[in-house]
Design a protein around this motif. Sequence first.
Motif, PDB file in Angstrom:
ATOM      1  N   SER A  41       0.852  -1.190   0.000  1.00  0.00           N
ATOM      2  CA  SER A  41       0.000   0.000   0.000  1.00  0.00           C
ATOM      3  C   SER A  41       0.886   1.237   0.000  1.00  0.00           C
ATOM      4  O   SER A  41       2.078   1.160   0.305  1.00  0.00           O
ATOM      5  N   THR A  47      -2.792   8.252   0.441  1.00  0.00           N
ATOM      6  CA  THR A  47      -3.898   8.295  -0.528  1.00  0.00           C
ATOM      7  C   THR A  47      -4.853   9.448  -0.190  1.00  0.00           C
ATOM      8  O   THR A  47      -5.310  10.164  -1.079  1.00  0.00           O
ATOM      9  N   GLU A 129       1.236   4.355  -4.130  1.00  0.00           N
ATOM     10  CA  GLU A 129       1.746   2.971  -4.082  1.00  0.00           C
ATOM     11  C   GLU A 129       3.057   2.862  -4.856  1.00  0.00           C
ATOM     12  O   GLU A 129       3.954   2.108  -4.475  1.00  0.00           O
ATOM     13  N   PHE A 195      -3.578  -1.718  -5.141  1.00  0.00           N
ATOM     14  CA  PHE A 195      -4.610  -0.694  -5.387  1.00  0.00           C
ATOM     15  C   PHE A 195      -4.850  -0.367  -6.857  1.00  0.00           C
ATOM     16  O   PHE A 195      -5.930   0.013  -7.230  1.00  0.00           O
ATOM     17  N   ARG A 209     -11.125   2.120  -2.485  1.00  0.00           N
ATOM     18  CA  ARG A 209     -10.327   2.400  -1.280  1.00  0.00           C
ATOM     19  C   ARG A 209     -10.075   1.101  -0.518  1.00  0.00           C
ATOM     20  O   ARG A 209     -10.948   0.249  -0.403  1.00  0.00           O
ATOM     21  N   GLY A 210      -8.881   0.987  -0.003  1.00  0.00           N
ATOM     22  CA  GLY A 210      -8.509  -0.233   0.712  1.00  0.00           C
ATOM     23  C   GLY A 210      -8.230  -1.393  -0.232  1.00  0.00           C
ATOM     24  O   GLY A 210      -8.098  -2.543   0.191  1.00  0.00           O
ATOM     25  N   GLY A 211      -8.098  -1.102  -1.529  1.00  0.00           N
ATOM     26  CA  GLY A 211      -8.059  -2.160  -2.539  1.00  0.00           C
ATOM     27  C   GLY A 211      -6.758  -2.940  -2.642  1.00  0.00           C
ATOM     28  O   GLY A 211      -6.684  -3.892  -3.423  1.00  0.00           O
ATOM     29  N   SER A 212      -5.733  -2.592  -1.874  1.00  0.00           N
ATOM     30  CA  SER A 212      -4.479  -3.358  -1.984  1.00  0.00           C
ATOM     31  C   SER A 212      -4.640  -4.805  -1.530  1.00  0.00           C
ATOM     32  O   SER A 212      -3.945  -5.691  -2.037  1.00  0.00           O
TER      33      SER A 212
HETATM   34  N1  ASP Z   1      -3.754   3.232  -0.482  1.00  0.00           N
HETATM   35  C1  ASP Z   1      -5.092   2.818  -0.835  1.00  0.00           C
HETATM   36  C2  ASP Z   1      -6.096   3.390   0.168  1.00  0.00           C
HETATM   37  O1  ASP Z   1      -5.707   4.047   1.106  1.00  0.00           O
HETATM   38  C3  ASP Z   1      -5.237   1.335  -0.947  1.00  0.00           C
HETATM   39  C4  ASP Z   1      -4.922   0.533   0.292  1.00  0.00           C
HETATM   40  O2  ASP Z   1      -4.261   1.039   1.204  1.00  0.00           O
HETATM   41  O3  ASP Z   1      -5.334  -0.620   0.358  1.00  0.00           O
HETATM   42  O4  ASP Z   1      -7.266   3.238  -0.028  1.00  0.00           O
END
Ligand code: ASP
Length: 476
Positions: A41, A47, A129, A195, A209-212
């Motif tokens: 990430s 992000t 990333e 991501f 979001r959070g896609g890693s």
């Molecule tokens: N950096 C991206 C986010 O904050 C993906 C991730 O961290 O999973 O959404």
Amino acid sequence: MNDLLVMKFGGTSMGSAERIRVAAEICAAEQRRRPVAAVVSAMSKITDLLLETMRRAESGDREGVEQDIRRLRQRHEQACLELLPADRQAAVLEGIQNLIAAFERITGGIALLGEWPPRSVDEALSIGERLSALLMAAYLESQGVRAEAVNAAELIVTDAVFGNATPLMEPTSEKARARLLPLLAAGVLPVVTGFNGATADGRPTTLGRGGSDFSASILAAVLDAAELWIWTDVDGIMTADPRLVPDASILEEVTYSEAAELAYNGAKVLHPRTLAPLIEKQIPVWSKNSFALDKPGTKIVPRLQVSSGARAVTSMANVALISIEPASAGLHGAQVMGRALDGLGRADVELLALSSSSYRQSFCLLVRAQELPAALMALGESLELELAHGYLKPLEVDDNVGLLAVVGEGMRGTPGLAGRIFTAISREKVNIIAIAQGSNELTIAIVVHRDGLEKAVRAVHAECHMTEQAHPHPGD
Ligand code: ASP
Ligand code: ADP
Ligand code: MG
């Protein structure tokens, strides 16, 4: 590659030079035993910073943009200087500079246009990333581990839904294998950006979001990995979000279905779409704490030996409930519902819960608050005639609600559980607005008033003895 270990490091696990060092050491130690691919990430909060910078560019706040870009540069340059020996710094500082220059070009374009073209936004977001992958690969190399930063836009092929793209598994498999297998075979550790991806014709996308987590599971699936380890900042998947329930306990094992239900119902510890690519190949997943390497973490498995009752409770605050109610008894409920769902589907709105009372065929739909405008527009269009002629009452929206979900494979056939959960919530004087339970009895979803949500989560956690259930044999 049947002994490959894919490891994903989240934002906090990549949050500083010190954290990147720990992540790299974990990779190096595992790589002594078997091939390893890392998925990273952006450094924590980066992000958000990139998004804020683009918002400022759009509104013409030049000073704000410059200030944000200084912060971006400083955070990565500082990490570089702390991580790397002097003779390796110049090349990496130049790499950082090039990526930040690319970001500046995009924000310049946004400022000029006064709007954010979705494709440029996704390209800009992937820079977080790309910066962290650059740092991690350079540090590994400085420690004598052969490593290469790889941009996932070269590997993950997606549709063109910018901001929330879906991978196309076949072309992804082809590209990822062609690029990564030779590296792995040569003993090089790929450090892949989480991501992001790109469409087949090369337009940059992101996976939400959070896609890693999702990036890592896509790669684990197409590379036929032996295991996926997801490193985060808590000891694994817990009976509740430890920020809401201080006595939440770690779950040693959860099933793919339980983990997916928790993730879809708001447990941030896993991105909701993470498990889907892994289920078919039954690739085991671990959720582990990069701040506590001695803790075993949670293993996500196809099934449990024994499973009893409700195992975890999760919640989502940013949701809205839309009620659809017929004004005329002659209306065909199934047809209205069909058109409503079709409209939401076409608008790509995710339905979090659906509940209906059969007598008057009225029903309510729960959606994410940020998707409410799109949902209302879609429903307005697909139910236009019924609304215009007064067969349906005007759509009602309650955005002062929250979703609570109780999850556990063992709830199936446990009589009285739902009753106890509802009683526990009412004891806290929290009003239950809607209830939905699928016939697989894996999840009970309950919509309550927003201000009672946290109280309700704690009450359900205590009532179902989730702490004790997670540790059935104290002292083990
Ligand atoms: N950096 C991206 C986010 O904050 C993906 C991730 O961290 O999973 O959404
Ligand atoms: P990362 O940056 O590593 O991807 P996230 O912040 O996305 O980490 O996810 C980890 C966070 O998820 C934890 O800090 C915790 O507060 C939150 N969380 C919510 N529900 C749960 C749960 N049931 N178990 C563990 N963590 C949870
Ligand atoms: Mg995450």
